[in-house]
Design a protein around this motif. Structure first.
Motif: not given
Length: 648
Positions: A215-222
């Motif tokens: 579910g993380s937006v990788y490297n932006f919303a972890s």
């Protein structure tokens, strides 16, 4: 790219073979019960419309499909006036359905591959690469199912879903001057890294090895913990919603629970140093892809669907005359809706008017186009005064006993005039027909309502284009009778209408499968369409145009509910009834059915609007500047023209 149903020849050692075997065994586990419910599509019309249901310009047909079976609507198809079937822009589509054909539409970028398994799932092998779908999308909801096919004893797998990246093959082939701002380092020439640097990866990873969980937006919303997960090895529902332009919002939903929400607003730097920031990822549209992370990772995917969140574009129909738009929808399980259709009429051309004055009498002729709605009023005035309208329709019943003088009752039962000016059926089965004259091209207009007092519904009908029934049965020799006079039609006048004309059904009840608007036994309608509330008045129009092979159009409360061409060669649904070959009458009479003692239908405001050119004769009013014009049922009004005494 190669795809296999067994193990890739280059699988890395015993562990890789064991993991792929485990994935294969998982793929063969029983699934959920199959969806067998087809979607349902609703049509609505928008445009400049007259009270009689005629459109005065282009018509927008909006189609809205839903699926009660729980699947996403995969596609909605339509066709206009028997043309080619087309897929409606917008809506939803299945982009991987478990078949080789659907997998072949995808493209592989980078190392590794996706293996198609016997049950229709695909499993990542090797990497790091990406399988991407070559259709560009804007606002969407991407829905899929995934599961980690690695046995828990070996740890967990890593994968991801990429969104809103540009065409990776095109980007990687660009010259330095043509590259996107997000292309730096590896993404200057490597298609996989174009997705990494220009789009966003929505992580799939429940293992402990990476702090950025599913579910993380990788490297932006972890997300630092595993949320809403099913046990490893079980399927997870994944929905990723993307809305907006370059600064789009990303919503991640896992197993029905929202686990992340983030906006790609400018000014945000990534956690990994050297990667492009959000300023360089402002793409209003883009592609979607699936990551195969590496040899230690085995993530399976199935049932991949894209729902376009922007409203589907309407179907725009132009051109005068009758139109029919047929449509049907298919869901992700492959259930196809029965073909539905919506009919409507367009008239954008004002009538033509000509006239002359002779001996103080104005002879005025108005003519609508062959596909026109018909003349609603012919008008004249002098000296720029108020317009005087003349109705070209013949009023057959105005609510008075006197207006029934030209009607004839054939068969049992009767019609009685009510206190409020309607005529009500009594008994039957008989026929009340207008004996004043036969009609050719004409629109029969009336109002009717079901006046039955119990909780049942009444049966009635409007008969069209039949020969004089009393004259037909008076012929003593068979040679003088019509070919359509068979069975009871040889001797009973009411049955001449049944066998020689057509009955346009009036019946909203459940007992008869042929509902209101059906051309009885020839063009059946199985559902109640465009109905007023029970006991309320319904406006009804039955239009016949043409010679023996005439076209019948049935309109209820302004909605076209049926159309039928009386071409030869059509057999009635009821055995032994005459076929259309024997019903080829260029003109005929009009009648109303009283069906039986249990049925009570009331009729009022019965009129016939001729559809051929109409001429009226009126005394010329005193004054100068005599002007004339005509108005049709669509509301189109001809320009006023001046008539000079003694000229046309």
């Amino acid at each position: 790219m190669s795809r296999h149903l067994l193990f890739p020849a280059h699988a890395r050692g015993t562990l890789g073979a064991m993991l792929l075997a485990a994935a294969l065994l998982l793929s063969l586990a029983p699934g959920a019960a199959a969806d067998e419910v087809a979607p349902s599509t609703r049509a609505s019309l928008e445009g400049d419309r007259s009270p009689d249901g005629w459109f005065r310009g282009p018509v927008e047909v909006h189609l809205d499909a839903t699926d009660a079976g729980g699947d996403v609507v995969a596609a909605t198809e339509y066709r206009v006036d028997e043309g080619e079937w087309q897929v409606l822009a917008g809506g939803a589509e299945t982009i991987f359905d478990g078949t080789q054909a659907s997998l072949d539409r995808w493209r592989m970028a980078g190392p590794g591959e996706f293996v198609l398994l016997p049950d229709g799932t695909m499993t990542t092998t090797g990497g790091m690469g990406m399988l991407w779908y070559p259709v560009e999308y804007g606002d969407i909801a991407l829905e899929l199912q995934f599961r980690d096919a690695k046995p828990p004893v070996f740890g967990g797998s890593n994968a991801g879903v990429f969104v809103r990246f540009p065409d990776v093959d095109d980007a990687a082939s660009r010259t330095p001057d043509e590259r996107h701002a997000c292309q730096r380092g590896a993404s200057e020439g490597d298609p996989v890294w174009v997705a990494v640097h220009c789009g966003h990866e929505i992580q799939i990873n429940d293992a402990g090895s990476d702090p950025q969980k599913t579910g993380s937006v990788y490297n932006f919303a972890s997300i630092g913990e595993v949320l809403a997960a099913n046990p490893q090895g079980e399927w997870n529902d994944y929905r990723i919603e993307i809305r907006g332009g370059g600064d789009y919002e990303v919503v991640v939903i896992r197993n029905g629970e929202e686990i992340n929400r983030w906006t790609n607003a400018p000014g945000q730097a990534p956690a990994r140093q050297g990667d492009p920031g959000t300023d360089e990822r402002q793409f209003a549209t883009g592609y979607i892809g699936l990551q195969n992370h590496g040899w230690a990772d085995y993530v399976q995917f199935r049932d991949i669907r894209v729902e376009r969140l922007e409203a589907p574009a309407p179907i725009v129909v132009t051109g005068n005359g009758e139109h029919v738009v047929a449509y049907r929808s298919t869901d992700a399980a492959g259930n196809v809706e029965d073909t539905q259709q919506v009919r409507f009429r367009i008239d954008t051309i004002a009538p033509a008017v000509s006239g002359a004055v002779d001996d103080g009498i104005l002879e005025l002729t108005a003519d609508d186009s062959p596909t026109g709605s018909g003349i609603a009023a012919i008008q004249y005035r002098t000296e720029g005064g108020e317009w005087t309208s003349v109705d070209p329709a013949a009023v057959l019943f105005d609510g008075s006993e006197a207006s029934l003088e030209d009607w004839t009752m054939s068969g049992p039962g009767s019609f009685e005039v009510t206190e409020d000016g309607a005529m009500r059926t009594v008994g039957g089965m008989g026929l009340l027909w207008y004996a004043g004259q036969p009609w050719g091209d004409a629109a029969i207009q009336l109002e009717w309502r079901d006046a039955r007092s119990d909780d049942q519904r009444s049966n009635g009908g409007v008969f069209i284009r039949f020969p004089d029934p009393e004259e037909a049965v008076d012929h003593t020799g068979l040679g003088g009778r019509h070919a359509c006079q068979t069975g009871l039609g040889l001797f009973l006048a009411e049955w001449v209408a049944v066998g020689c004309g057509h009955e346009v059904q009036v019946n909203d009840g459940d007992a008869d499968p042929q509902k209101t608007g059906s051309l009885y036994n020839f063009a059946s309608i199985g559902t109640v369409e465009a109905a007023a509330d029970f006991g309320e008045w319904n406006r009804y129009e039955v239009r016949t145009v043409g010679d023996g092979s005439y076209r019948v159009t049935v309109v209820r409360n302004g909605e076209v509910i049926n159309a039928f061409d009386n071409t030869p060669g059509q057999q009635a649904a009821r055995p032994f009834d005459p076929p259309t070959d024997m019903r080829q009458f260029a003109e005929g009479y009009f009648g109303l059915q009283n069906h039986g003692a249990a049925d009570t239908i009331e009729y009022r405001n019965v009129r016939v609007l001729p559809l051929d050119p109409r001429t009226i004769s009126v005394p010329v009013p005193a004054g100068d500047g005599l002007e004339v014009r005509a108005v049709d049922l669509a509301g189109n009004t001809s320009p006023a023209s001046t008539i000079v005494s003694g000229t046309g």
